[in-house]
Design a protein around this motif. Structure first.
Motif, PDB file in Angstrom:
ATOM      1  N   GLY A 102       0.809  -1.222   0.000  1.00  0.00           N
ATOM      2  CA  GLY A 102       0.000   0.000   0.000  1.00  0.00           C
ATOM      3  C   GLY A 102       0.839   1.268   0.000  1.00  0.00           C
ATOM      4  O   GLY A 102       0.332   2.348  -0.278  1.00  0.00           O
ATOM      5  N   GLN A 103       2.111   1.133   0.336  1.00  0.00           N
ATOM      6  CA  GLN A 103       2.929   2.345   0.477  1.00  0.00           C
ATOM      7  C   GLN A 103       3.973   2.526  -0.621  1.00  0.00           C
ATOM      8  O   GLN A 103       4.504   3.609  -0.795  1.00  0.00           O
ATOM      9  N   LEU A 104       4.281   1.471  -1.334  1.00  0.00           N
ATOM     10  CA  LEU A 104       5.316   1.572  -2.364  1.00  0.00           C
ATOM     11  C   LEU A 104       4.699   1.373  -3.749  1.00  0.00           C
ATOM     12  O   LEU A 104       3.617   0.799  -3.882  1.00  0.00           O
ATOM     13  N   THR A 105       5.415   1.844  -4.764  1.00  0.00           N
ATOM     14  CA  THR A 105       4.930   1.681  -6.145  1.00  0.00           C
ATOM     15  C   THR A 105       5.517   0.402  -6.736  1.00  0.00           C
ATOM     16  O   THR A 105       6.694   0.107  -6.533  1.00  0.00           O
ATOM     17  N   MET A 106       4.684  -0.341  -7.440  1.00  0.00           N
ATOM     18  CA  MET A 106       5.175  -1.501  -8.188  1.00  0.00           C
ATOM     19  C   MET A 106       4.612  -1.426  -9.602  1.00  0.00           C
ATOM     20  O   MET A 106       3.400  -1.456  -9.804  1.00  0.00           O
ATOM     21  N   LEU A 107       5.509  -1.323 -10.548  1.00  0.00           N
ATOM     22  CA  LEU A 107       5.081  -1.307 -11.949  1.00  0.00           C
ATOM     23  C   LEU A 107       4.920  -2.741 -12.440  1.00  0.00           C
ATOM     24  O   LEU A 107       5.753  -3.605 -12.144  1.00  0.00           O
ATOM     25  N   MET A 108       3.867  -2.936 -13.207  1.00  0.00           N
ATOM     26  CA  MET A 108       3.595  -4.265 -13.744  1.00  0.00           C
ATOM     27  C   MET A 108       4.813  -4.833 -14.498  1.00  0.00           C
ATOM     28  O   MET A 108       5.132  -6.018 -14.407  1.00  0.00           O
ATOM     29  N   ALA A 109       5.501  -3.956 -15.215  1.00  0.00           N
ATOM     30  CA  ALA A 109       6.639  -4.416 -16.028  1.00  0.00           C
ATOM     31  C   ALA A 109       7.759  -4.975 -15.158  1.00  0.00           C
ATOM     32  O   ALA A 109       8.513  -5.846 -15.605  1.00  0.00           O
ATOM     33  N   PHE A 110       7.884  -4.526 -13.923  1.00  0.00           N
ATOM     34  CA  PHE A 110       8.889  -5.095 -13.019  1.00  0.00           C
ATOM     35  C   PHE A 110       8.323  -6.309 -12.287  1.00  0.00           C
ATOM     36  O   PHE A 110       9.041  -7.253 -11.995  1.00  0.00           O
ATOM     37  N   TYR A 111       7.044  -6.266 -11.974  1.00  0.00           N
ATOM     38  CA  TYR A 111       6.436  -7.386 -11.253  1.00  0.00           C
ATOM     39  C   TYR A 111       6.500  -8.664 -12.090  1.00  0.00           C
ATOM     40  O   TYR A 111       6.786  -9.740 -11.592  1.00  0.00           O
ATOM     41  N   ARG A 112       6.254  -8.500 -13.403  1.00  0.00           N
ATOM     42  CA  ARG A 112       6.219  -9.683 -14.266  1.00  0.00           C
ATOM     43  C   ARG A 112       7.513  -9.903 -15.060  1.00  0.00           C
ATOM     44  O   ARG A 112       7.679 -10.940 -15.677  1.00  0.00           O
ATOM     45  N   GLY A 113       8.375  -8.897 -15.104  1.00  0.00           N
ATOM     46  CA  GLY A 113       9.558  -9.043 -15.957  1.00  0.00           C
ATOM     47  C   GLY A 113      10.699  -8.187 -15.464  1.00  0.00           C
ATOM     48  O   GLY A 113      10.829  -7.911 -14.280  1.00  0.00           O
ATOM     49  N   SER A 114      11.516  -7.747 -16.421  1.00  0.00           N
ATOM     50  CA  SER A 114      12.724  -7.018 -16.010  1.00  0.00           C
ATOM     51  C   SER A 114      12.551  -5.509 -16.128  1.00  0.00           C
ATOM     52  O   SER A 114      13.522  -4.769 -16.035  1.00  0.00           O
ATOM     53  N   GLY A 115      11.339  -5.040 -16.370  1.00  0.00           N
ATOM     54  CA  GLY A 115      11.111  -3.590 -16.388  1.00  0.00           C
ATOM     55  C   GLY A 115      10.570  -3.120 -17.716  1.00  0.00           C
ATOM     56  O   GLY A 115      10.482  -3.889 -18.686  1.00  0.00           O
ATOM     57  N   PRO A 116      10.198  -1.847 -17.797  1.00  0.00           N
ATOM     58  CA  PRO A 116       9.611  -1.300 -19.031  1.00  0.00           C
ATOM     59  C   PRO A 116      10.602  -1.325 -20.185  1.00  0.00           C
ATOM     60  O   PRO A 116      11.812  -1.183 -19.970  1.00  0.00           O
ATOM     61  N   SER A 117      10.088  -1.502 -21.387  1.00  0.00           N
ATOM     62  CA  SER A 117      10.957  -1.522 -22.584  1.00  0.00           C
ATOM     63  C   SER A 117      11.491  -0.114 -22.855  1.00  0.00           C
ATOM     64  O   SER A 117      10.919   0.884 -22.394  1.00  0.00           O
ATOM     65  N   ARG A 118      12.549  -0.043 -23.618  1.00  0.00           N
ATOM     66  CA  ARG A 118      13.124   1.248 -24.011  1.00  0.00           C
ATOM     67  C   ARG A 118      12.078   2.084 -24.747  1.00  0.00           C
ATOM     68  O   ARG A 118      11.948   3.278 -24.509  1.00  0.00           O
ATOM     69  N   ASP A 119      11.293   1.443 -25.626  1.00  0.00           N
ATOM     70  CA  ASP A 119      10.256   2.174 -26.372  1.00  0.00           C
ATOM     71  C   ASP A 119       9.233   2.802 -25.435  1.00  0.00           C
ATOM     72  O   ASP A 119       8.820   3.946 -25.616  1.00  0.00           O
ATOM     73  N   LEU A 120       8.820   2.022 -24.421  1.00  0.00           N
ATOM     74  CA  LEU A 120       7.815   2.549 -23.495  1.00  0.00           C
ATOM     75  C   LEU A 120       8.397   3.716 -22.699  1.00  0.00           C
ATOM     76  O   LEU A 120       7.725   4.736 -22.483  1.00  0.00           O
ATOM     77  N   ILE A 121       9.624   3.579 -22.277  1.00  0.00           N
ATOM     78  CA  ILE A 121      10.252   4.669 -21.506  1.00  0.00           C
ATOM     79  C   ILE A 121      10.290   5.950 -22.356  1.00  0.00           C
ATOM     80  O   ILE A 121       9.961   7.043 -21.880  1.00  0.00           O
ATOM     81  N   GLU A 122      10.626   5.798 -23.628  1.00  0.00           N
ATOM     82  CA  GLU A 122      10.664   6.990 -24.492  1.00  0.00           C
ATOM     83  C   GLU A 122       9.277   7.580 -24.695  1.00  0.00           C
ATOM     84  O   GLU A 122       9.092   8.796 -24.698  1.00  0.00           O
ATOM     85  N   THR A 123       8.290   6.695 -24.857  1.00  0.00           N
ATOM     86  CA  THR A 123       6.901   7.169 -25.012  1.00  0.00           C
ATOM     87  C   THR A 123       6.467   7.970 -23.789  1.00  0.00           C
ATOM     88  O   THR A 123       5.874   9.053 -23.891  1.00  0.00           O
ATOM     89  N   ILE A 124       6.777   7.432 -22.610  1.00  0.00           N
ATOM     90  CA  ILE A 124       6.360   8.103 -21.368  1.00  0.00           C
ATOM     91  C   ILE A 124       7.113   9.418 -21.199  1.00  0.00           C
ATOM     92  O   ILE A 124       6.540  10.438 -20.784  1.00  0.00           O
ATOM     93  N   ARG A 125       8.394   9.420 -21.556  1.00  0.00           N
ATOM     94  CA  ARG A 125       9.173  10.660 -21.427  1.00  0.00           C
ATOM     95  C   ARG A 125       8.584  11.742 -22.351  1.00  0.00           C
ATOM     96  O   ARG A 125       8.374  12.886 -21.939  1.00  0.00           O
ATOM     97  N   ASP A 126       8.265  11.352 -23.588  1.00  0.00           N
ATOM     98  CA  ASP A 126       7.675  12.315 -24.535  1.00  0.00           C
ATOM     99  C   ASP A 126       6.323  12.824 -24.019  1.00  0.00           C
ATOM    100  O   ASP A 126       5.991  13.998 -24.136  1.00  0.00           O
ATOM    101  N   LYS A 127       5.566  11.888 -23.443  1.00  0.00           N
ATOM    102  CA  LYS A 127       4.231  12.254 -22.958  1.00  0.00           C
ATOM    103  C   LYS A 127       4.339  13.231 -21.776  1.00  0.00           C
ATOM    104  O   LYS A 127       3.552  14.179 -21.665  1.00  0.00           O
TER     105      LYS A 127
END
Ligand code: SF4
Length: 317
Positions: free
Chosen positions: A116-141
């Motif tokens: 309840g107190q910490l953030t967990m991203l689905m991409a880390f929970y199920r794998g090794s983290g967000p893809s480079r493409d997703l990181i760039e998309t989020i940064r642009d957004k």
């Protein structure tokens, strides 16, 4: 304050509850009933898992929260006498918060203890983290949303309006409709002349559900007794593109939205064995999603996987 353990959750209505209910009854079950009391040490394993999974998020959602908080904070600071921030300053703040969420998500054991107190991203929970493409998309957004926010009509007007209310993340306002608690506080509310402006900021794409959401906020104003005092202008501001859409919020539209909320509450209550205690029917009475193609992206997938497999809805094809 005495902490009371209750066998069933309280019933309330919100737009996110409505959209979860429409999306998948089983997801609605996990979110609002199956995870109840899952934070207690003595809770069953399934409730504990559902509670943890309910807390998992994704980068688009984290970005949305961050942009809303930064926007609200910027308005309050300028109204308090601070200088108008530039985009670079807001973007730096957003980058810092996104990076913290990214780092926090890598502390799996700590998160398991305090979901309840910490953030967990689905991409880390199920794998090794967000893809480079997703990181760039989020940064642009992030860049686009904060630049458009500073250029928006709502920012320009809200810093100058005599009275402004911004939504606070840790203080949810509600109204009561027919005895049901309805959470419906708009992102931004201000009065210019005798007209109220209701603003909803969106960081994602346009969707047909957005106009009814805004009308729920008009009902909120109506219940507070503010609506009859002057005209209301509703506006959806799409911060990713800089577009804005006006939404009519007359008495007629508000009456229709009230009816839609009542219908939604009635539909949700058909899944209760005891509406007074808000006791849900057994889990298997909440159907799995019909179109299961998006189930692997759902936070509750691991709780449904066996049933989905048995139904032939899971697998590589
Ligand atoms: S995995 Fe599919 S069926 Fe299960 S809760 Fe999620 S969306 Fe619904």
């Amino acid at each position: 304050m005495v902490f009371e353990i209750r066998p069933h959750p309280d019933f309330s209505w919100s737009q996110s509850r409505r959209s979860t209910f429409r999306e998948c009854p089983r997801k609605y079950y996990w979110h609002y009933y199956g995870s109840h009391n899952g934070w207690l040490d003595e809770a069953g394993d399934e409730a504990k898992r559902a509670w943890r999974l309910k807390k998992i998020t994704n980068l688009h959602m984290v970005l949305g929260t961050i942009v809303h908080e930064i926007a609200a904070d910027a308005i309050l600071r300028v109204r308090g006498g601070g200088a108008v921030p530039d985009a670079a300053e807001l973007i730096e703040e957003g980058r810092g918060r996104l990076n913290r969420a990214w780092l926090m998500s890598q502390q799996r054991e700590e998160w398991e203890r305090r979901p309840g107190q910490l953030t967990m991203l689905m991409a880390f929970y199920r794998g090794s983290g967000p893809s480079r493409d997703l990181i760039e998309t989020i940064r642009d957004k992030l860049h686009a949303c904060l630049r458009h926010f500073l250029l928006s009509e709502s920012f320009r007007e809200a810093v100058a309006a005599p009275a402004v209310e911004v939504k606070e993340v840790d203080r949810l306002d509600f109204i009561e409709l027919d005895g049901v608690k309805v959470y419906a506080q708009p992102d931004l509310l201000y009065k210019l002349g005798d007209a109220w402006r209701i603003i909803d900021w969106k960081t994602g794409a346009r969707h047909v559900s957005h106009a009814p959401q805004l009308r729920t906020y008009a009902v909120y104003l109506q219940e507070r007794g503010d609506l009859p005092k002057g005209p209301v202008i509703g506006r959806l501001e799409y911060l990713g593109t800089g577009d804005a859409v006006s939404v009519p919020v007359s008495e007629r539209e508000c009456a229709e939205e009230r009816q839609r909320i009542a219908d939604s509450v009635a539909a949700m209550r058909t899944y209760l064995s005891d509406p007074v205690r808000n006791e849900a029917l057994p889990r298997d009475r909440f159907p799995l999603r019909e179109d299961t193609r998006r189930c692997p992206q759902c936070p509750f997938f691991e709780l449904c996987e066996t049933e989905l497999e048995a139904a032939g809805a899971s697998g590589p094809f």
